[in-house]
Design a protein around this motif. Structure first.
Motif, PDB file in Angstrom:
ATOM      1  N   ASN A  52       0.825  -1.209   0.000  1.00  0.00           N
ATOM      2  CA  ASN A  52       0.000   0.000   0.000  1.00  0.00           C
ATOM      3  C   ASN A  52       0.858   1.257   0.000  1.00  0.00           C
ATOM      4  OD1 ASN A  52      -2.493  -1.268  -0.042  1.00  0.00           O
ATOM      5  ND2 ASN A  52      -2.842  -1.097   2.164  1.00  0.00           N
ATOM      6  N   ASN A  53       2.156   1.092   0.151  1.00  0.00           N
ATOM      7  CA  ASN A  53       3.068   2.227   0.069  1.00  0.00           C
ATOM      8  C   ASN A  53       3.390   2.516  -1.387  1.00  0.00           C
ATOM      9  OD1 ASN A  53       4.384   0.591   2.820  1.00  0.00           O
ATOM     10  ND2 ASN A  53       3.603   2.672   3.014  1.00  0.00           N
ATOM     11  N   SER A  54       4.132   3.568  -1.593  1.00  0.00           N
ATOM     12  CA  SER A  54       4.565   3.927  -2.935  1.00  0.00           C
ATOM     13  C   SER A  54       5.531   2.876  -3.483  1.00  0.00           C
ATOM     14  CB  SER A  54       5.262   5.289  -2.906  1.00  0.00           C
ATOM     15  OG  SER A  54       6.027   5.503  -4.063  1.00  0.00           O
ATOM     16  N   ALA A  55       5.327   2.472  -4.724  1.00  0.00           N
ATOM     17  CA  ALA A  55       6.256   1.546  -5.369  1.00  0.00           C
ATOM     18  C   ALA A  55       7.650   2.169  -5.474  1.00  0.00           C
ATOM     19  CB  ALA A  55       5.743   1.168  -6.760  1.00  0.00           C
ATOM     20  N   ARG A  56       7.696   3.493  -5.623  1.00  0.00           N
ATOM     21  CA  ARG A  56       8.988   4.173  -5.709  1.00  0.00           C
ATOM     22  C   ARG A  56       9.750   4.043  -4.399  1.00  0.00           C
ATOM     23  NH1 ARG A  56       7.300  10.009  -7.058  1.00  0.00           N
ATOM     24  NH2 ARG A  56       9.534  10.397  -6.781  1.00  0.00           N
ATOM     25  N   ALA A  57       9.041   4.127  -3.276  1.00  0.00           N
ATOM     26  CA  ALA A  57       9.701   3.981  -1.977  1.00  0.00           C
ATOM     27  C   ALA A  57      10.229   2.563  -1.802  1.00  0.00           C
ATOM     28  CB  ALA A  57       8.719   4.325  -0.853  1.00  0.00           C
ATOM     29  N   ALA A  58       9.418   1.567  -2.153  1.00  0.00           N
ATOM     30  CA  ALA A  58       9.848   0.178  -2.025  1.00  0.00           C
ATOM     31  C   ALA A  58      11.051  -0.098  -2.914  1.00  0.00           C
ATOM     32  CB  ALA A  58       8.697  -0.761  -2.370  1.00  0.00           C
ATOM     33  N   SER A  59      11.022   0.395  -4.150  1.00  0.00           N
ATOM     34  CA  SER A  59      12.144   0.183  -5.070  1.00  0.00           C
ATOM     35  C   SER A  59      13.410   0.863  -4.557  1.00  0.00           C
ATOM     36  CB  SER A  59      11.791   0.719  -6.461  1.00  0.00           C
ATOM     37  OG  SER A  59      10.802  -0.077  -7.075  1.00  0.00           O
ATOM     38  N   ALA A  60      13.252   2.066  -3.995  1.00  0.00           N
ATOM     39  CA  ALA A  60      14.418   2.780  -3.459  1.00  0.00           C
ATOM     40  C   ALA A  60      15.061   1.990  -2.329  1.00  0.00           C
ATOM     41  CB  ALA A  60      14.001   4.166  -2.973  1.00  0.00           C
ATOM     42  N   PHE A  61      14.247   1.424  -1.456  1.00  0.00           N
ATOM     43  CA  PHE A  61      14.788   0.623  -0.358  1.00  0.00           C
ATOM     44  C   PHE A  61      15.516  -0.597  -0.898  1.00  0.00           C
ATOM     45  CE2 PHE A  61      14.385  -3.094   2.357  1.00  0.00           C
ATOM     46  CZ  PHE A  61      14.996  -2.662   3.528  1.00  0.00           C
ATOM     47  N   LEU A  62      14.902  -1.299  -1.835  1.00  0.00           N
ATOM     48  CA  LEU A  62      15.521  -2.509  -2.382  1.00  0.00           C
ATOM     49  C   LEU A  62      16.829  -2.183  -3.097  1.00  0.00           C
ATOM     50  CD1 LEU A  62      12.333  -4.282  -3.803  1.00  0.00           C
ATOM     51  CD2 LEU A  62      13.596  -4.888  -1.722  1.00  0.00           C
ATOM     52  N   GLU A  63      16.851  -1.088  -3.849  1.00  0.00           N
ATOM     53  CA  GLU A  63      18.081  -0.672  -4.533  1.00  0.00           C
ATOM     54  C   GLU A  63      19.186  -0.386  -3.517  1.00  0.00           C
ATOM     55  OE1 GLU A  63      18.910  -0.546  -7.628  1.00  0.00           O
ATOM     56  OE2 GLU A  63      17.078  -0.448  -8.832  1.00  0.00           O
ATOM     57  N   ALA A  64      18.830   0.324  -2.452  1.00  0.00           N
ATOM     58  CA  ALA A  64      19.825   0.710  -1.452  1.00  0.00           C
ATOM     59  C   ALA A  64      20.434  -0.490  -0.749  1.00  0.00           C
ATOM     60  CB  ALA A  64      19.185   1.651  -0.424  1.00  0.00           C
ATOM     61  N   HIS A  65      19.685  -1.581  -0.692  1.00  0.00           N
ATOM     62  CA  HIS A  65      20.164  -2.768   0.018  1.00  0.00           C
ATOM     63  C   HIS A  65      20.547  -3.907  -0.937  1.00  0.00           C
ATOM     64  CE1 HIS A  65      19.267  -1.284   4.080  1.00  0.00           C
ATOM     65  NE2 HIS A  65      18.328  -0.602   3.470  1.00  0.00           N
ATOM     66  N   GLY A  66      20.704  -3.585  -2.208  1.00  0.00           N
ATOM     67  CA  GLY A  66      21.183  -4.556  -3.191  1.00  0.00           C
ATOM     68  C   GLY A  66      20.224  -5.691  -3.468  1.00  0.00           C
ATOM     69  N   LEU A  67      18.923  -5.452  -3.304  1.00  0.00           N
ATOM     70  CA  LEU A  67      17.943  -6.525  -3.456  1.00  0.00           C
ATOM     71  C   LEU A  67      17.008  -6.335  -4.649  1.00  0.00           C
ATOM     72  CD1 LEU A  67      16.908  -6.898   0.298  1.00  0.00           C
ATOM     73  CD2 LEU A  67      18.308  -8.502  -1.040  1.00  0.00           C
ATOM     74  N   ARG A  68      17.078  -5.186  -5.307  1.00  0.00           N
ATOM     75  CA  ARG A  68      16.109  -4.931  -6.378  1.00  0.00           C
ATOM     76  C   ARG A  68      16.207  -5.962  -7.488  1.00  0.00           C
ATOM     77  NH1 ARG A  68      12.716  -5.104  -9.205  1.00  0.00           N
ATOM     78  NH2 ARG A  68      11.429  -3.509 -10.207  1.00  0.00           N
ATOM     79  N   GLY A  69      17.405  -6.444  -7.766  1.00  0.00           N
ATOM     80  CA  GLY A  69      17.578  -7.423  -8.829  1.00  0.00           C
ATOM     81  C   GLY A  69      16.950  -8.769  -8.542  1.00  0.00           C
ATOM     82  N   CYS A  70      16.616  -9.023  -7.283  1.00  0.00           N
ATOM     83  CA  CYS A  70      15.967 -10.285  -6.923  1.00  0.00           C
ATOM     84  C   CYS A  70      14.477 -10.261  -7.240  1.00  0.00           C
ATOM     85  CB  CYS A  70      16.140 -10.577  -5.429  1.00  0.00           C
ATOM     86  SG  CYS A  70      17.847 -10.875  -4.909  1.00  0.00           S
ATOM     87  N   PHE A  71      13.931  -9.072  -7.397  1.00  0.00           N
ATOM     88  CA  PHE A  71      12.486  -8.922  -7.574  1.00  0.00           C
ATOM     89  C   PHE A  71      12.138  -8.669  -9.034  1.00  0.00           C
ATOM     90  CE2 PHE A  71      12.905  -8.380  -3.087  1.00  0.00           C
ATOM     91  CZ  PHE A  71      11.702  -8.823  -2.549  1.00  0.00           C
ATOM     92  N   ASP A  72      11.181  -9.444  -9.524  1.00  0.00           N
ATOM     93  CA  ASP A  72      10.712  -9.250 -10.894  1.00  0.00           C
ATOM     94  C   ASP A  72       9.906  -7.967 -11.026  1.00  0.00           C
ATOM     95  OD1 ASP A  72      11.181 -12.054 -12.428  1.00  0.00           O
ATOM     96  OD2 ASP A  72      10.689 -12.428 -10.336  1.00  0.00           O
ATOM     97  N   VAL A  73       9.055  -7.692 -10.042  1.00  0.00           N
ATOM     98  CA  VAL A  73       8.183  -6.521 -10.113  1.00  0.00           C
ATOM     99  C   VAL A  73       7.969  -5.937  -8.724  1.00  0.00           C
ATOM    100  CG1 VAL A  73       6.925  -7.198 -12.203  1.00  0.00           C
ATOM    101  CG2 VAL A  73       6.128  -7.996  -9.972  1.00  0.00           C
ATOM    102  N   VAL A  74       7.676  -4.650  -8.708  1.00  0.00           N
ATOM    103  CA  VAL A  74       7.295  -3.956  -7.473  1.00  0.00           C
ATOM    104  C   VAL A  74       5.988  -3.221  -7.764  1.00  0.00           C
ATOM    105  CG1 VAL A  74       7.889  -2.167  -5.807  1.00  0.00           C
ATOM    106  CG2 VAL A  74       9.679  -3.670  -6.709  1.00  0.00           C
ATOM    107  N   HIS A  75       4.939  -3.617  -7.077  1.00  0.00           N
ATOM    108  CA  HIS A  75       3.634  -2.973  -7.276  1.00  0.00           C
ATOM    109  C   HIS A  75       3.215  -2.279  -5.987  1.00  0.00           C
ATOM    110  CE1 HIS A  75       2.545  -4.333 -11.268  1.00  0.00           C
ATOM    111  NE2 HIS A  75       2.946  -5.548 -10.969  1.00  0.00           N
ATOM    112  N   GLY A  76       2.766  -1.033  -6.120  1.00  0.00           N
ATOM    113  CA  GLY A  76       2.368  -0.273  -4.952  1.00  0.00           C
ATOM    114  C   GLY A  76       1.047   0.431  -5.141  1.00  0.00           C
ATOM    115  N   ARG A  77       0.856   1.447  -4.323  1.00  0.00           N
ATOM    116  CA  ARG A  77      -0.397   2.205  -4.295  1.00  0.00           C
ATOM    117  C   ARG A  77      -0.625   2.923  -5.626  1.00  0.00           C
ATOM    118  NH1 ARG A  77       1.140   5.063  -0.338  1.00  0.00           N
ATOM    119  NH2 ARG A  77       1.875   6.836  -1.530  1.00  0.00           N
ATOM    120  N   THR A  78      -1.876   2.949  -6.066  1.00  0.00           N
ATOM    121  CA  THR A  78      -2.263   3.728  -7.237  1.00  0.00           C
ATOM    122  C   THR A  78      -3.062   4.936  -6.770  1.00  0.00           C
ATOM    123  OG1 THR A  78      -4.405   2.652  -7.607  1.00  0.00           O
ATOM    124  CG2 THR A  78      -2.443   1.574  -8.546  1.00  0.00           C
TER     125      THR A  78
END
Length: 240
Positions: free
Chosen positions: A134-160
């Motif tokens: 329910n949070n912003s997809a941009r926030a979730a992606s930023a966290f994953l990028e910062a912790h080197g995990l974004r490449g593990c995830f196929d997609v990030v879906h958040g609030r519309t």
């Protein structure tokens, strides 16, 4: 020290049979607003609401709730039901302020213990991974990028912009299933709130509750979750 609230065998079995795992963001992956720090964002939203002359659409509880989503939902509801005669961009301004606050918080969020290990292990097995939040997809992606995990995830879906489609509505879960090309029976969701339980149930996917303390566990079980763990440690045992 927190321990699993039950024998995690059933949860491991559920994960072992999954082709996709859908993680909620705040809780299962990190503590986005630890120690009630979300109140600052919620208060900023209330100032916007008051500035628009719409403070009356908030209930007494909504005027003091620390969750920014409570304020966002309340104003959206008031627009939809006609209580607020004209939107004049208020909902959009509130959503933008929430997103700004979430992105800022993502930069200092506390990673959930062992989440990175579990993600890496699932990805190594070829399991498709998604964030459903329910949070912003941009926030979730930023966290994953910062912790080197974004490449593990196929997609990030958040609030519309359609706030009515936030969990417990199954929209974000269904979007993830479509993106991953998975049937509902192929996926398991890991979440930490009654809204997550409801979204998983309505989407028809398996569910594992992440209840990091007794209160979280109680709320998850009260919402109907039957598999709840206090930590990921039991899911990482070598025989998993």
């Amino acid at each position: 020290m927190d321990v699993d609230v039950l024998d995690p065998t059933d949860a491991r079995t559920l994960l072992a049979g999954a082709r996709g795992v859908l993680f909620d963001f705040d809780g299962p992956l990190c503590r986005l607003f630890p120690r009630g720090s979300s109140r600052e964002v919620a208060d900023a939203l209330r100032l916007l609401v008051a500035g628009a002359g719409a403070r009356n659409v908030l209930t007494e509880g909504e005027r003091d709730d620390k969750d920014p989503h409570v304020v966002l939902r309340a104003v959206h509801r008031a627009v939809r039901t006609g209580r607020l005669g004209r939107d004049d961009g208020l909902v959009g301004a509130l959503e933008a302020r929430v997103t700004e606050g979430e992105i800022l918080a993502a930069g200092r969020a506390e990673p959930t213990p062992d989440a990175a290990r579990l993600i890496s292990r699932l990805a190594a097995r070829g399991v498709r991974l998604a964030v459903v939040t329910n949070n912003s997809a941009r926030a979730a992606s930023a966290f994953l990028e910062a912790h080197g995990l974004r490449g593990c995830f196929d997609v990030v879906h958040g609030r519309t912009r359609d706030v009515d489609r936030m969990k417990p509505h199954p929209d974000v879960v269904n979007r993830a299933l479509r993106s991953l090309g998975l049937r509902r029976g192929d996926a398991v969701m890991i979440g930490d709130s009654p809204a997550d339980v409801g979204a998983a149930r309505r989407a028809g996917v398996g569910f594992i509750g992440y209840g990091r303390n007794a209160d979280k566990e109680t709320r998850l079980r009260g919402a109907g979750a039957t598999l709840v763990v206090r930590s990921y440690a039991g899911l990482l045992e070598e025989n998993a």
